[in-house]
Design a protein around this motif. Structure first.
Motif, PDB file in Angstrom:
ATOM      1  N   ASN A   1       0.814  -1.203   0.000  1.00  0.00           N
ATOM      2  CA  ASN A   1       0.000   0.000   0.000  1.00  0.00           C
ATOM      3  C   ASN A   1       0.849   1.256   0.000  1.00  0.00           C
ATOM      4  O   ASN A   1       0.344   2.352   0.204  1.00  0.00           O
TER       5      ASN A   1
ATOM      6  N   GLU B   1     -16.411   3.788  -5.995  1.00  0.00           N
ATOM      7  CA  GLU B   1     -15.675   2.994  -5.014  1.00  0.00           C
ATOM      8  C   GLU B   1     -14.443   3.708  -4.468  1.00  0.00           C
ATOM      9  O   GLU B   1     -13.736   3.147  -3.631  1.00  0.00           O
ATOM     10  N   LEU B   2     -14.171   4.914  -4.950  1.00  0.00           N
ATOM     11  CA  LEU B   2     -13.026   5.686  -4.462  1.00  0.00           C
ATOM     12  C   LEU B   2     -13.483   6.561  -3.296  1.00  0.00           C
ATOM     13  O   LEU B   2     -14.229   7.521  -3.501  1.00  0.00           O
TER      14      LEU B   2
ATOM     15  N   LYS C   1      -5.903  -1.521  -4.009  1.00  0.00           N
ATOM     16  CA  LYS C   1      -7.020  -0.870  -4.701  1.00  0.00           C
ATOM     17  C   LYS C   1      -6.911  -1.013  -6.219  1.00  0.00           C
ATOM     18  O   LYS C   1      -7.650  -0.359  -6.956  1.00  0.00           O
ATOM     19  N   ARG C   2      -6.023  -1.865  -6.688  1.00  0.00           N
ATOM     20  CA  ARG C   2      -5.829  -1.940  -8.134  1.00  0.00           C
ATOM     21  C   ARG C   2      -7.063  -2.520  -8.838  1.00  0.00           C
ATOM     22  O   ARG C   2      -7.282  -2.258 -10.021  1.00  0.00           O
TER      23      ARG C   2
ATOM     24  N   ASN D   1      -0.845   1.702  -5.070  1.00  0.00           N
ATOM     25  CA  ASN D   1      -1.860   1.225  -4.125  1.00  0.00           C
ATOM     26  C   ASN D   1      -2.404  -0.098  -4.637  1.00  0.00           C
ATOM     27  O   ASN D   1      -3.529  -0.180  -5.139  1.00  0.00           O
TER      28      ASN D   1
ATOM     29  N   ARG E   1     -16.618   2.515 -10.984  1.00  0.00           N
ATOM     30  CA  ARG E   1     -15.362   2.406 -10.241  1.00  0.00           C
ATOM     31  C   ARG E   1     -15.109   3.664  -9.401  1.00  0.00           C
ATOM     32  O   ARG E   1     -14.590   3.582  -8.291  1.00  0.00           O
TER      33      ARG E   1
ATOM     34  N   ILE F   1      -9.908  -1.526  -8.451  1.00  0.00           N
ATOM     35  CA  ILE F   1     -10.698  -0.336  -8.777  1.00  0.00           C
ATOM     36  C   ILE F   1      -9.949   0.530  -9.781  1.00  0.00           C
ATOM     37  O   ILE F   1     -10.495   0.946 -10.809  1.00  0.00           O
TER      38      ILE F   1
ATOM     39  N   SER G   1      -8.188   7.244  -3.854  1.00  0.00           N
ATOM     40  CA  SER G   1      -8.331   5.936  -3.203  1.00  0.00           C
ATOM     41  C   SER G   1      -8.063   6.031  -1.699  1.00  0.00           C
ATOM     42  O   SER G   1      -8.243   5.066  -0.974  1.00  0.00           O
ATOM     43  N   ASP G   2      -7.641   7.209  -1.249  1.00  0.00           N
ATOM     44  CA  ASP G   2      -7.422   7.484   0.172  1.00  0.00           C
ATOM     45  C   ASP G   2      -8.615   8.276   0.703  1.00  0.00           C
ATOM     46  O   ASP G   2      -8.906   9.378   0.243  1.00  0.00           O
TER      47      ASP G   2
END
Length: 360
Positions: free
Chosen positions: A9, A156-157, A77-78, A74, A153, A80, A229-230
């Motif tokens: 990560n 989902e972030l 989270k790949r 990351n 997608r 996504i 993604s954070d």
């Protein structure tokens, strides 16, 4: 196991670690995504739309591979990030093909087509008929599915609410460029110059062609996808990322792309921003200037070594392209850019050649 998850990560800080992730995770996942879209493109009813969709995947796969490198920062989270980046870049490449080889030069048509990109980065946007102003319209839902994939997608972030205004700004600039660069050749330069005057204050050290090139890059968008993604991303941090990437990192990206495409664009009658320099020495000086500014800008970001690798990787990727060896003048510029290269750039140069060999 916890230590492994934590290490995956983190931003890779060394070239070997980055390329290890690229070979193990990124390239296989990109190939899987593109195989799916290739199958979808092959079922497009309209023969011209089908031809351009398939060609955009076959000839521009490296765009998706390069963009998906951001998922290496990351890996958890790949699942996504890679489908999102590949779908968004596939829209970009497909529309670029449609406009480059368009049966029309209608500004309204080009703007409506590229509304799909603005809708793709807005999870609340409703789909429309993006082909309404052109003859070829039956794509079997291909473009809609690409847009919906991006929207799904993005939902989902967890930090996307902070990144969205800055993503939208970059995509709007990208859309404007695609519209103006593809209209009637007798009108496009004047349109681009007028457009540049509206935005000149954002990049006062750049010439109009360099600013236009910077707007043609999707790298700033992909970095903002990664940052989103954070869940703790703030608008201040998102602004900092945009400022670090635009205009110089983005400008280096597209100026290198135009550098190696000069012969191809001349044959196709396509606009090329490298052709506006008086001579190759000036062109070389300006590219070197942009590289230096890009490195300075990313130095303010956390894990700045990752972003330096992106810049060095861009130089290696484009200068290792077979098109370079086919153009005598570009070979000379390439040699000068590679002269006194860091070991990092040489490492990425060798890897870029190896990846291309594997693809063949």
């Amino acid at each position: 196991m916890i230590e492994l998850k934590q290490s995956r990560n983190q931003f890779p800080r060394e070239p070997i670690r980055l390329m290890s992730r690229v070979y193990k995770f990124i390239l296989p996942d990109v190939r899987k995504e593109l195989n799916g879209w290739r199958k979808e493109a092959g079922m497009i009813p309209d023969p011209e739309l089908r031809r351009q969709a398939l060609a955009s995947i076959e000839t521009k796969e490296f765009h998706c591979q390069g963009g998906a490198v951001y998922a290496a920062a990351n890996l958890p989270k790949r699942h996504i990030l890679i489908p999102l980046i590949v779908a968004f870049q596939t829209i970009s490449d497909y529309l670029d093909n449609l406009c480059d080889r368009s049966t029309s030069m209608d500004e309204g048509d080009f703007r409506l087509l590229h509304q799909s990109m603005l809708d793709a980065i807005d999870p609340q946007a409703e789909l429309t008929d993006y082909y309404a102003l052109r003859e070829e319209r039956e794509d079997g839902g291909y473009l809609h599915r690409l847009v919906l994939t991006c929207q799904d997608r993005i939902r989902e972030l967890p930090g996307y609410h902070a990144a969205q205004p800055f993503v939208a700004e970059l995509v709007q600039l990208y859309t404007d460029l695609q519209v103006y660069k593809h209209i009637d050749p007798s009108l496009r330069e004047a349109a681009l110059l007028s457009w540049w005057e509206l935005h000149q204050s954002r990049a006062p050290q750049l010439k109009w062609n360099e600013f236009a090139a910077a707007t043609g890059s999707t790298l700033g968008v992909f970095m903002l996808f990664l940052s989103a993604s954070d869940e703790h991303l703030s608008e201040t941090s998102a602004q900092k990322i945009q400022d670090a990437y635009f205009p110089y990192v983005c400008g280096v990206h597209i100026m290198l792309d135009y550098l190696i495409d000069q012969a191809e664009d001349e044959i196709g009658g396509d606009l090329n921003f490298c052709s506006y320099y008086d001579n190759k020495e000036t062109m070389l000086q300006r590219i070197v200037f942009m590289v230096d500014e890009a490195r300075r800008d990313v130095a303010v970001l956390p894990a700045s070594s990752f972003h330096v690798m992106i810049i060095e990787g861009l130089l290696a990727l484009y200068l290792s392209d077979p098109k370079v060896s086919e153009q005598q003048e570009i070979r000379g510029v390439s040699r000068q850019l590679m002269r006194r290269s860091s070991l990092m750039r040489l490492f990425f140069f060798v890897n870029s050649r190896w990846i291309r060999k594997r693809l063949k």
